[in-house]
Scaffold this motif. Structure first.
Motif, PDB file in Angstrom:
ATOM      1  N   GLU A  61      42.040  46.044  51.923  1.00  0.00           N
ATOM      2  CA  GLU A  61      42.045  44.447  52.027  1.00  0.00           C
ATOM      3  C   GLU A  61      42.432  43.801  50.706  1.00  0.00           C
ATOM      4  OE1 GLU A  61      39.531  46.623  52.887  1.00  0.00           O
ATOM      5  OE2 GLU A  61      39.665  46.591  55.061  1.00  0.00           O
ATOM      6  N   ASP A  62      42.239  44.326  49.620  1.00  0.00           N
ATOM      7  CA  ASP A  62      42.949  43.673  48.506  1.00  0.00           C
ATOM      8  C   ASP A  62      44.169  43.556  48.285  1.00  0.00           C
ATOM      9  OD1 ASP A  62      40.240  43.805  47.490  1.00  0.00           O
ATOM     10  OD2 ASP A  62      40.562  45.690  46.260  1.00  0.00           O
ATOM     11  N   ALA A  63      44.907  44.088  49.445  1.00  0.00           N
ATOM     12  CA  ALA A  63      46.489  43.789  49.470  1.00  0.00           C
ATOM     13  C   ALA A  63      46.509  42.368  49.762  1.00  0.00           C
ATOM     14  CB  ALA A  63      47.097  44.784  50.394  1.00  0.00           C
ATOM     15  N   GLN A  64      45.447  41.721  50.314  1.00  0.00           N
ATOM     16  CA  GLN A  64      45.746  40.251  50.703  1.00  0.00           C
ATOM     17  C   GLN A  64      45.076  39.311  49.757  1.00  0.00           C
ATOM     18  OE1 GLN A  64      47.017  38.885  53.562  1.00  0.00           O
ATOM     19  NE2 GLN A  64      47.751  40.784  54.133  1.00  0.00           N
ATOM     20  N   THR A  65      44.846  39.839  48.563  1.00  0.00           N
ATOM     21  CA  THR A  65      44.097  38.799  47.718  1.00  0.00           C
ATOM     22  C   THR A  65      44.999  39.070  46.476  1.00  0.00           C
ATOM     23  OG1 THR A  65      42.241  40.378  47.037  1.00  0.00           O
ATOM     24  CG2 THR A  65      41.715  38.788  48.528  1.00  0.00           C
ATOM     25  N   LEU A  66      45.201  37.600  45.824  1.00  0.00           N
ATOM     26  CA  LEU A  66      46.234  37.674  44.623  1.00  0.00           C
ATOM     27  C   LEU A  66      45.671  38.011  43.564  1.00  0.00           C
ATOM     28  CD1 LEU A  66      47.805  34.183  45.805  1.00  0.00           C
ATOM     29  CD2 LEU A  66      48.899  36.568  45.831  1.00  0.00           C
ATOM     30  N   ASP A  67      44.192  38.027  43.182  1.00  0.00           N
ATOM     31  CA  ASP A  67      43.679  38.631  41.948  1.00  0.00           C
ATOM     32  C   ASP A  67      43.537  40.080  41.609  1.00  0.00           C
ATOM     33  OD1 ASP A  67      41.833  39.794  44.009  1.00  0.00           O
ATOM     34  OD2 ASP A  67      40.191  38.734  43.239  1.00  0.00           O
ATOM     35  N   ASN A  68      44.539  40.662  41.956  1.00  0.00           N
ATOM     36  CA  ASN A  68      44.638  42.292  41.799  1.00  0.00           C
ATOM     37  C   ASN A  68      45.934  42.776  42.316  1.00  0.00           C
ATOM     38  OD1 ASN A  68      44.739  43.794  44.532  1.00  0.00           O
ATOM     39  ND2 ASN A  68      43.219  41.960  44.798  1.00  0.00           N
ATOM     40  N   HIS A  69      46.225  44.059  41.970  1.00  0.00           N
ATOM     41  CA  HIS A  69      47.535  44.398  42.058  1.00  0.00           C
ATOM     42  C   HIS A  69      47.998  45.303  43.254  1.00  0.00           C
ATOM     43  CE1 HIS A  69      48.140  43.368  37.581  1.00  0.00           C
ATOM     44  NE2 HIS A  69      48.915  42.569  38.148  1.00  0.00           N
TER      45      HIS A  69
END
Lengths: 146, 371
Positions: free
Chosen positions: B179-187
């Motif tokens: 799901e982190d692939a959708q947020t801009l605060d991580n790589h």
């Protein structure tokens, strides 16, 4: 129905109830995670997806049957030797067997293949699903077959 | 008696000749032949040609090696320090700078750290010739994906270079962090773009977006193991889960959907998302369901060639029009898990097989039957 047959049905039933709870919980958690990152999923779609995810039962029921078989034998032995609450022994056995099963998956695959249990809260919920199986088993089985 | 023996011998020779003639005609019909350039290469991941036709080869355990004239030179060029060699991690991609002949600069990617906390790294170094081989100097860490992960899967780790010299680096979703692939605060699940000195280009699409990592060039990726630039167009492919392998054209700031939109399902059969497409997200230009497990791609004679692991194949993609057309499997005599594919300086394709006894295979096409 004799005790053995009753115990057998309770064992398979416990695995099925636990697997059903885990499948629904995992589906809800996965969809919630998508909603958290911006996806819109209406209730009809959510229910349809939960229904589709029941495919997980094919893998979960046999795995839980194995896990519960070991855990319930240990619970029965502990209850016989140490006494205490039969409900507690079997509920803990159900929860811990689900936990151990997931940890074995992590050891084998080097990752968590069951998406609903990727984080700690999911892992706790999956253990609760296992606990439901343990509770179900001790409710159905008479003392003599435990 | 003697005459009988001679006639038996003649018969054997005749049979052998006819069998080899038959093989020859089969090879001619195929329109290409394959040559094993080097073999016995343990756990190799990527290769690239130097201008003198030496092949640089990465081995996941951490060694950078050279294949010269079909032989693997014994000594390592370097044991890259701090490599996390586990799962799908280790020393992964290698690429020459586009001005390599002037600056001798190469780029390497690898997983760095320990099991409980590791990440994908991109480094540069100067490749300096020695008497019999090479050595690395001026080793510099250009980029490290944040945050770190506890898994050893889905690093992606392909490197490419744009015409303006800036670097593209594919960072996978770490498997458990999709799901982190959708947020801009991580790589996680991103393609990042940096300059060759590690600084961030000021025209990156999310510069100025509050909370966004400035290196992000595109988002919504899973495990992008194919990345190349052809005439300024960025082509990428990524592994889907069970189904949903994708080929995309990457544009700055675009969202490629994972895990909100995919044609794949989880390995255990569960749903990853109810959607195969989603508003505001890019749909794949090629979708491979069931999965072929694309491992690398290269441009060759105006086409893209994709190597695959699960399908054990090479696929040819026509990129001459607006759409990308999958022309299907080619060079079907090669039927092994393939890890990398490159277009060699001699005009031939080279593939690297997967596994602990990897090989480099050269594909020599009959010009009259060019595929």
């Amino acid at each position: 129905m004799n005790d053995f047959l009753k115990g057998l049905l309770a064992w398979i039933g416990a695995a099925s109830v636990s697997a059903l709870a885990a499948s629904i919980t995992s589906s809800v958690l996965v969809q919630n995670a998508l909603i958290e990152v911006g996806a819109k999923i209406d209730w009809t779609t959510r229910l349809a997806t939960i229904s589709k995810d029941l495919v997980l039962l094919q893998a979960l029921i046999p795995l839980l049957c194995i896990a519960f078989a070991i855990a319930f034998i240990i619970a029965s032995f502990c209850y016989g030797k140490l006494g205490g609450s039969r409900l507690a022994w079997f509920t803990i056995a159900g929860a811990s067997s689900f936990f151990v099963m997931l940890q074995i998956m992590v050891l084998v695959f080097d990752l968590m293949p069951f998406a609903g249990a990727r984080d700690n809260s999911g892992l706790v919920l999956m253990c609760l699903c296992g606990a439901i199986g343990g509770w179900f088993y001790q409710r159905i089985t008479p003392l003599s077959s435990a | 008696m003697k005459t009988k023996r001679i006639s038996q011998l003649a018969l054997v020779v005749l049979l052998l000749l006819s069998s080899s003639l038959f093989s020859l005609s089969q090879a001619d019909q195929d329109g290409y032949k394959t040559e094993t350039v080097a073999e016995g290469l343990p756990a190799s991941w990527a290769m690239t040609f130097l201008p003198n036709s030496d092949i640089l080869l990465t081995q996941r355990a951490g060694a950078l090696r050279v294949v010269r004239d079909g032989e693997l030179i014994d000594a390592d060029i370097a044991e890259v320090p701090g490599i996390h060699y586990a799962g799908q991690g280790g020393l992964l991609d290698v690429m020459l700078d586009q001005n390599f002949s002037e600056n001798n600069k190469i780029y390497l990617s690898y997983s760095h750290g320990k099991k409980s906390s590791n990440t994908a790294r991109l480094v540069s170094a100067a490749l300096v010739a020695t008497e019999n081989s090479y050595k690395l100097e001026d080793f510099k860490v250009l980029f490290e994906a944040k945050p770190s992960r506890k898994t050893s899967h889905h690093y992606a780790a392909r490197i490419a270079q744009l015409d303006d010299g800036s670097l593209l680096f594919a960072v996978g979703d770490g498997y458990n962090y999709r799901e982190d692939a959708q947020t801009l605060d991580n790589h996680f699940g991103k393609i990042i773009r940096i300059n060759t000195d590690g600084t961030v280009p000021q025209d990156n699409p999310f510069i100025g977006t509050e909370g966004a990592a400035p290196e992000i060039y595109s988002l919504g990726h899973r495990n992008q193991q194919g990345l190349t630039v052809v005439k300024g167009v960025i082509y990428e492919h990524e592994h889907g889960p069970k189904g949903g392998d994708e080929v995309n054209i990457i544009e700055p700031g675009k969202n490629y959907g994972w895990p909100i939109a995919t044609f794949g399902i989880d390995y255990n059969g569960a749903t990853i998302t109810p959607y195969t497409e989603y508003e505001g997200m890019q749909s794949p230009l090629v979708n491979w369901t069931p999965s072929i497990a694309p491992s690398s791609l290269t441009e060759h004679n105006g086409f893209l060639y994709v190597s695959s692991l699960a399908e054990r194949s090479i696929r040819k993609l026509d990129i001459s029009g607006e759409a990308i057309k999958d022309q299907g499997k080619v060079f079907s005599k090669i039927s092994e898990r393939l890890r990398d594919i490159v277009s060699g300086p001699d005009g031939h394709l080279y593939v690297l097989t997967d596994g602990n006894e990897a090989k480099i295979i050269k594909i020599v096409e009959d010009k009259q039957n060019e595929l």
